[in-house]
Write an enzyme that holds these catalytic residues in place. Structure first.
Site, PDB file in Angstrom:
ATOM      1  N   HIS A 154       0.823  -1.227   0.000  1.00 57.67           N
ATOM      2  CA  HIS A 154       0.000   0.000   0.000  1.00 57.67           C
ATOM      3  C   HIS A 154       0.855   1.275   0.000  1.00 57.67           C
ATOM      4  O   HIS A 154       0.315   2.370  -0.183  1.00 57.67           O
ATOM      5  CB  HIS A 154      -0.932   0.029   1.214  1.00 57.67           C
ATOM      6  CG  HIS A 154      -1.959  -1.049   1.228  1.00 57.67           C
ATOM      7  ND1 HIS A 154      -2.905  -1.190   0.228  1.00 57.67           N
ATOM      8  CD2 HIS A 154      -2.203  -2.061   2.109  1.00 57.67           C
ATOM      9  CE1 HIS A 154      -3.678  -2.241   0.502  1.00 57.67           C
ATOM     10  NE2 HIS A 154      -3.276  -2.790   1.629  1.00 57.67           N
ATOM     11  N   ASP A 190      -2.666 -10.502  -2.413  1.00 57.12           N
ATOM     12  CA  ASP A 190      -3.199 -10.114  -1.108  1.00 57.12           C
ATOM     13  C   ASP A 190      -4.699  -9.832  -1.278  1.00 57.12           C
ATOM     14  O   ASP A 190      -5.159  -9.529  -2.380  1.00 57.12           O
ATOM     15  CB  ASP A 190      -2.459  -8.849  -0.637  1.00 57.12           C
ATOM     16  CG  ASP A 190      -2.856  -8.383   0.746  1.00 57.12           C
ATOM     17  OD1 ASP A 190      -2.136  -8.713   1.709  1.00 57.12           O
ATOM     18  OD2 ASP A 190      -3.877  -7.672   0.882  1.00 57.12           O
ATOM     19  N   HIS A 192      -6.262  -7.289  -0.367  1.00 57.02           N
ATOM     20  CA  HIS A 192      -6.452  -5.874  -0.711  1.00 57.02           C
ATOM     21  C   HIS A 192      -5.656  -5.505  -1.955  1.00 57.02           C
ATOM     22  O   HIS A 192      -4.559  -6.017  -2.183  1.00 57.02           O
ATOM     23  CB  HIS A 192      -5.982  -4.989   0.451  1.00 57.02           C
ATOM     24  CG  HIS A 192      -6.600  -5.322   1.769  1.00 57.02           C
ATOM     25  ND1 HIS A 192      -5.986  -6.150   2.700  1.00 57.02           N
ATOM     26  CD2 HIS A 192      -7.781  -4.948   2.317  1.00 57.02           C
ATOM     27  CE1 HIS A 192      -6.772  -6.269   3.764  1.00 57.02           C
ATOM     28  NE2 HIS A 192      -7.865  -5.554   3.564  1.00 57.02           N
ATOM     29  N   ASP A 279      -4.349 -12.917   3.869  1.00 56.30           N
ATOM     30  CA  ASP A 279      -5.619 -12.379   4.378  1.00 56.30           C
ATOM     31  C   ASP A 279      -6.810 -12.766   3.495  1.00 56.30           C
ATOM     32  O   ASP A 279      -7.945 -12.367   3.772  1.00 56.30           O
ATOM     33  CB  ASP A 279      -5.558 -10.856   4.614  1.00 56.30           C
ATOM     34  CG  ASP A 279      -4.880 -10.084   3.509  1.00 56.30           C
ATOM     35  OD1 ASP A 279      -4.572 -10.662   2.455  1.00 56.30           O
ATOM     36  OD2 ASP A 279      -4.655  -8.863   3.714  1.00 56.30           O
ATOM     37  N   TYR A 318      -4.015 -11.812   8.817  1.00 57.86           N
ATOM     38  CA  TYR A 318      -4.195 -11.336  10.197  1.00 57.86           C
ATOM     39  C   TYR A 318      -4.770 -12.373  11.144  1.00 57.86           C
ATOM     40  O   TYR A 318      -4.964 -12.086  12.321  1.00 57.86           O
ATOM     41  CB  TYR A 318      -5.014 -10.031  10.171  1.00 57.86           C
ATOM     42  CG  TYR A 318      -4.343  -9.054   9.238  1.00 57.86           C
ATOM     43  CD1 TYR A 318      -3.176  -8.406   9.621  1.00 57.86           C
ATOM     44  CD2 TYR A 318      -4.782  -8.890   7.919  1.00 57.86           C
ATOM     45  CE1 TYR A 318      -2.487  -7.593   8.742  1.00 57.86           C
ATOM     46  CE2 TYR A 318      -4.104  -8.074   7.025  1.00 57.86           C
ATOM     47  CZ  TYR A 318      -2.953  -7.428   7.452  1.00 57.86           C
ATOM     48  OH  TYR A 318      -2.260  -6.639   6.576  1.00 57.86           O
TER      49      TYR A 318
HETATM   50  N1  Q9C Z   1     -12.545  -1.497   7.768  1.00 57.78           N
HETATM   51  C1  Q9C Z   1      -2.459  -5.239   4.221  1.00 57.78           C
HETATM   52  O1  Q9C Z   1      -3.098  -6.279   4.176  1.00 57.78           O
HETATM   53  N2  Q9C Z   1      -7.708  -1.316   7.450  1.00 57.78           N
HETATM   54  N3  Q9C Z   1      -3.024  -4.090   4.637  1.00 57.78           N
HETATM   55  C2  Q9C Z   1      -8.921  -1.687   6.790  1.00 57.78           C
HETATM   56  C3  Q9C Z   1     -11.375  -1.909   7.029  1.00 57.78           C
HETATM   57  C4  Q9C Z   1      -6.499  -1.333   6.675  1.00 57.78           C
HETATM   58  C5  Q9C Z   1      -4.410  -4.031   5.039  1.00 57.78           C
HETATM   59  C6  Q9C Z   1     -10.120  -1.255   7.581  1.00 57.78           C
HETATM   60  C7  Q9C Z   1      -6.203  -2.658   6.035  1.00 57.78           C
HETATM   61  C8  Q9C Z   1      -4.805  -2.668   5.470  1.00 57.78           C
HETATM   62  C9  Q9C Z   1      -1.020  -5.209   3.884  1.00 57.78           C
HETATM   63 ZN    ZN Z   2      -4.173  -7.160   2.709  1.00 56.41          ZN
END
Ligand code: Q9C
Ligand code: ZN
Length: 336
Positions: A154, A190, A192, A279, A318
């Site tokens: 990100h 990933d 995201h 994730d 996570y």
């Molecule tokens: N309500 C990676 O997996 N928060 N980053 C999301 C959703 C941030 C994830 C909140 C998620 C970042 C590397």
């Molecule tokens: Zn992610």
């Protein structure tokens, strides 16, 4: 497969993040790295490559910010970690600020990415870990793993976000180009979208970015990762976004990954960088796909069958209790 990790990556340990309107426990914990190490077995310490490869991707003022902001935050009398509350939505201009709150908005895009005095060193060694995995592949290994925590995909050239500070995948891709590779592909699987990686290479025709991820209409990072984002200028067609709806299982994910691999094959890379996030697992606490632990070996075998020299870098994931098995499953599929 050689696997790299530095215990210096563990010192970064923010307590809280702003999540859905309130402060919650930070999801991107040092325990994630411990879980992955327990799952994959022995790792090697990375070599210190210095800052040149990092500076090839990130701007100097951003790197200065990452290192100095925790001190400025403390000087401003603030408790805890650096966290922003205001962002230049209309457009970022290269203004120079002395006030920490203005600086953090200038160099970040969300409030989920706290910055502490321990962050720089951990992110630096996460990038070194990635560069050491690249070294292994440049010296002839078919694949190598960098246990990159904190993650990177990100983070843009001059902003942090999404638990990411230095973009290890981008740093590796650029370092491979600088080492003489002519075409590098990045496959991001990933949950995201890797908005930072996409942004860094959006106008670069020598780096192909393909991502399978949750539809940004429903999922973070919302503003990037839509199917109509395909690259710009001479790089038009070198970005491929394959969003999937929440609830996706192996079948649609594998099909989307196959589409990405076909596009990468048409591009003809010398090297593949994989941003691997676990994730996408069915029990992930902040995500909504339905992959199983065994599915990661299937996905990895499909990628390995393409026979591109591959640098595997960890991103999200996570569910700490399953994370080691999930990363180990992916690695096992790459080796079989
Ligand atoms: N309500 C990676 O997996 N928060 N980053 C999301 C959703 C941030 C994830 C909140 C998620 C970042 C590397
Ligand atoms: Zn992610």
């Amino acid at each position: 497969m050689r696997q790299f990790f530095s215990t210096r990556q563990l010192a970064h340990a923010p307590l809280r993040e702003l999540h859905n309107g309130g402060f919650t426990d930070y999801a991107e914990t040092p325990a994630r790295a411990d879980a992955i190490r327990a799952g994959i077995g022995a790792t090697e310490d990375p070599a210190d490559h210095g800052t040149a490869a990092i500076q090839a991707v990130h701007t100097l003022d951003y790197l200065d910010f990452l290192q100095a902001a925790p001190m400025r935050w403390a000087e401003a009398g603030r408790p805890g970690d650096v966290i922003g509350y205001v962002w230049p939505v209309v457009g970022r201009r290269p203004l120079t600020f002395a006030r920490i709150d203005a600086m953090v908005g200038q160099f970040s895009f969300d409030a989920a990415t706290p910055l502490a005095a321990t962050t720089w060193d951990a992110a630096y060694w996460s990038a070194q870990t990635a560069l050491s995995a690249l070294d292994a592949v440049l010296s002839g290994d078919k694949a190598a793993l960098g246990l990159c925590r904190p993650p990177g995909h990100h983070a843009g050239a001059d902003y942090m976000g999404g638990y990411c500070y230095l973009n290890s995948a981008a740093i590796v891709a650029q370092a491979a180009i600088d080492a003489g590779k002519t075409r590098v592909a990045i496959l991001d699987i990933d949950y995201h979208h890797g908005n930072g990686t996409q942004d860094i290479f959006y106008d670069r025709s020598d780096v192909f970015y393909a991502s399978v991820h949750a539809d940004p209409l429903t999922d973070y990072p919302f503003y990037w990762g839509h199917a109509d984002e395909t690259g710009e200028g001479e790089a038009a067609g070198t970005t491929l976004n394959l969003p999937l709806p929440q609830g996706a299982t192996l079948a649609p994910f594998r099909q989307a990954q196959a589409t990405a691999l076909e596009a990468i094959a048409a591009f003809g890379p010398d090297l593949l960088v994989i941003s691997f996030g676990a994730d996408t697992w069915e029990g992930d606490p902040i995500s909504h796909f339905k992959l199983t632990t065994a599915d990661y070996a299937v996905l990895a075998r499909d990628i390995a069958a393409c026979r591109w020299p591959s640098v595997i870098l960890t991103e999200g994931g996570y569910a700490v209790g399953a994370l080691g098995d999930n990363v180990a499953s992916f690695v096992s599929g790459f080796q079989s």
